[in-house]
Design an enzyme around this catalytic site. Structure first.
Site, PDB file in Angstrom:
ATOM      1  N   GLY A 188       0.691  -1.418   0.237  1.00 43.88           N
ATOM      2  CA  GLY A 188       0.141  -0.033  -0.023  1.00 43.88           C
ATOM      3  C   GLY A 188       0.939   1.214   0.105  1.00 43.88           C
ATOM      4  CG  ASN A 190       2.029   3.209  -5.610  1.00 45.50           C
ATOM      5  OD1 ASN A 190       2.557   4.286  -6.041  1.00 45.50           O
ATOM      6  ND2 ASN A 190       2.840   2.036  -5.786  1.00 45.50           N
ATOM      7  CG  MET A 268      -0.578  -7.747  -7.255  1.00 49.74           C
ATOM      8  SD  MET A 268       0.366  -6.645  -8.338  1.00 49.74           S
ATOM      9  CE  MET A 268       1.653  -7.592  -8.881  1.00 49.74           C
ATOM     10  CG  LEU A 271     -10.260  -4.438 -12.298  1.00 50.66           C
ATOM     11  CD1 LEU A 271     -10.205  -3.114 -12.443  1.00 50.66           C
ATOM     12  CD2 LEU A 271     -11.403  -5.163 -11.357  1.00 50.66           C
ATOM     13  CG  ASN A 285      -1.870  -0.680 -13.412  1.00 51.28           C
ATOM     14  OD1 ASN A 285      -2.009  -1.084 -12.267  1.00 51.28           O
ATOM     15  ND2 ASN A 285      -1.170  -1.588 -14.211  1.00 51.28           N
ATOM     16  CG  HIS A 287       3.429  -2.260 -15.027  1.00 45.64           C
ATOM     17  ND1 HIS A 287       2.719  -3.523 -14.506  1.00 45.64           N
ATOM     18  CD2 HIS A 287       4.346  -2.519 -15.920  1.00 45.64           C
ATOM     19  CE1 HIS A 287       3.467  -4.546 -14.880  1.00 45.64           C
ATOM     20  NE2 HIS A 287       4.529  -3.874 -15.912  1.00 45.64           N
TER      21      HIS A 287
HETATM   22  C1  GAR Z   1       3.851  -1.058  -7.226  1.00 48.10           C
HETATM   23  O1  GAR Z   1       5.143  -0.955  -7.624  1.00 48.10           O
HETATM   24  C2  GAR Z   1       3.085  -1.027  -8.363  1.00 48.10           C
HETATM   25  O2  GAR Z   1       3.547  -0.617  -9.612  1.00 48.10           O
HETATM   26  C3  GAR Z   1       3.000  -2.756  -8.591  1.00 48.10           C
HETATM   27  O3  GAR Z   1       2.738  -3.193  -7.440  1.00 48.10           O
HETATM   28  C4  GAR Z   1       3.510  -2.436  -6.655  1.00 48.10           C
HETATM   29  C5  GAR Z   1       2.394  -2.182  -5.257  1.00 48.10           C
HETATM   30  O4  GAR Z   1       3.292  -1.669  -4.246  1.00 48.10           O
HETATM   31  N1  GAR Z   1       1.943  -3.344  -9.388  1.00 48.10           N
HETATM   32  C6  GAR Z   1       2.205  -4.052 -10.478  1.00 48.10           C
HETATM   33  O5  GAR Z   1       3.173  -4.700 -10.685  1.00 48.10           O
HETATM   34  C7  GAR Z   1       0.918  -4.409 -11.409  1.00 48.10           C
HETATM   35  N2  GAR Z   1       1.214  -5.125 -12.618  1.00 48.10           N
HETATM   36  P1  GAR Z   1       2.569  -0.851  -3.157  1.00 48.10           P
HETATM   37  O6  GAR Z   1       1.533  -1.964  -2.513  1.00 48.10           O
HETATM   38  O7  GAR Z   1       3.655  -0.812  -1.891  1.00 48.10           O
HETATM   39  O8  GAR Z   1       1.903   0.378  -3.647  1.00 48.10           O
END
Ligand code: GAR
Length: 376
Positions: A188, A190, A268, A271, A285, A287
């Site tokens: 979490g 982000n 992850m 959708l 999103n 990424h």
């Molecule tokens: C982030 O780095 C995001 O870019 C990635 O998961 C992480 C979540 O971190 N998302 C993906 O890989 C989606 N394909 P967080 O839970 O600390 O925000």
């Protein structure tokens, strides 16, 4: 230098202090921060930090580094003023100004005996590079409890006449602001970056609801402590997929909370409709790669395996194609020779935390329909 003008300590002076203390078998305590508006929470924290050893050195982020960390409206006071105010405290022996966003280099140069950090961190959530440097110099890491109810943000809000508690600032619908529905599966960070940007007034939005496919995930816990409604949706039996009932349930929650924009912040699973059709061109999103390169899982590892010299992050619209919707903005991050996927991912996340709130705020400023007219 004019008479009586304050000058922060130099690295040499701090290193000399460390050497003197070491000779006397005494301990140097080191801490760092922005200290933009000194409040009683800071004063108590620094007093506790000083009590851990025999002298306290405080490293203050330079103006440029505060701007990079907290956005263009900060700092409120210049680096010299912040350093001067801190140096007047009885608990503080020396103040040094540093220009990086991290104190790794200073930790290596000063080699403090004790490193103190505020209780919004845990030993695990310390920055990996800083943690490594602290272990390397064998500093004792002490996390001190946060003083509740005292924060620079709360002070700034009071000055602006905004007396609503911070929780309400995050969930209330601001005039002209976006109502966000955040979906996440992991830590979490982000989500936390979005909340911080809202509190700092850099993102005119409210988080109306947070939805997770993982019970007790970091993002759920953060949402709960921020006062944001947090809902767990059972994803069904298949990994990375969302069963039909879960797709519908998510859509219902988003509608119920009158969400304008759906933000996938480390969500992850894939959708599908009805969320995709109901929120067409209103789902973003983040990424961890420079799309269209390295779609899907383990993007940082994929970039390292391909021998890339740089990677980064992408904020993009979501459509039926995995990580394939229209790219809105990207930020690049160099790949170092000894990078592991974890180290690279952490540096990418630092960029994500700035990029995602920025893109959302730009979206709000331009108005939703502009992007809705996009081709994809
Ligand atoms: C982030 O780095 C995001 O870019 C990635 O998961 C992480 C979540 O971190 N998302 C993906 O890989 C989606 N394909 P967080 O839970 O600390 O925000």
């Amino acid at each position: 230098m004019a008479d009586g003008e304050y000058r922060p300590a130099t690295l040499d002076e701090v290193r000399r202090l460390r050497a003197e203390l070491n000779l006397q078998k005494k301990k140097l305590v080191f801490t760092n921060g922005c200290f933009d508006l000194l409040h009683a929470g800071h004063v108590r924290y620094l007093k506790q930090a000083r009590a851990l050893g025999d002298a306290l050195v405080v490293a203050v982020n330079s103006d440029a580094s505060v701007r990079a960390l907290k956005g263009p409206t900060r700092p409120i006071q210049s680096q010299n003023d912040r350093a001067e105010i801190l140096s007047a405290l009885r608990s503080v022996d020396k103040v040094i100004v540093f220009d990086d966003q991290r104190v790794t280099k200073l930790i290596e140069d000063i080699r403090p005996h004790i490193y103190a950090k505020g209780g919004d961190y845990t030993i695990e959530s310390l920055n990996e590079e800083e943690h490594e440097a602290l272990e390397f110099v064998r500093a004792d890491i002490k996390i001190l409890p946060l003083v509740q109810g005292r924060s620079t943000t709360a002070t700034v809000n009071r000055l602006l006449g905004n007396t609503a508690p911070e929780k309400e600032i995050v969930v209330a619908s601001p005039p002209g602001g976006l109502r966000l529905g955040v979906l996440g599966s992991g830590k979490g960070s982000n989500f936390a970056a979005i909340i911080s940007a809202i509190k700092r007034g850099e993102l005119n939005a409210a988080v109306a609801v947070t939805i997770s496919d993982v019970q007790n995930s970091g993002v759920m816990k953060l949402a709960e402590s921020a006062g944001v409604p947090a809902v767990f949706v059972d994803p069904g039996p298949e990994p990375n997929k969302l069963a039909k009932p879960a797709q519908k349930e998510i859509c219902d929650h988003l509608k119920k909370h009158h969400v304008d924009v759906v933000v996938l912040a480390g969500f992850m699973r894939v959708l599908k409709s009805p969320v995709l059709s109901t929120f067409k061109d209103r789902i973003v999103n983040v990424h961890p790669s420079l799309l269209p390169k390295f779609k899907g899982l383990d993007a940082p590892q994929q970039a390292i395996d391909e021998g890339e010299i740089e990677s980064g992050c992408t904020v993009h619209l979501v459509n039926e194609e995995l990580d394939g919707g229209r790219i809105l903005e990207q930020a690049t991050v160099p790949i170092h020779i000894r990078d592991t996927a974890e180290k690279l991912h952490e540096r990418i996340k630092e960029q994500e935390h700035k990029l995602l709130p920025k893109v959302l705020n730009e979206w709000r400023e331009r108005g939703l329909p502009v992007w809705s007219e996009g081709k994809k």
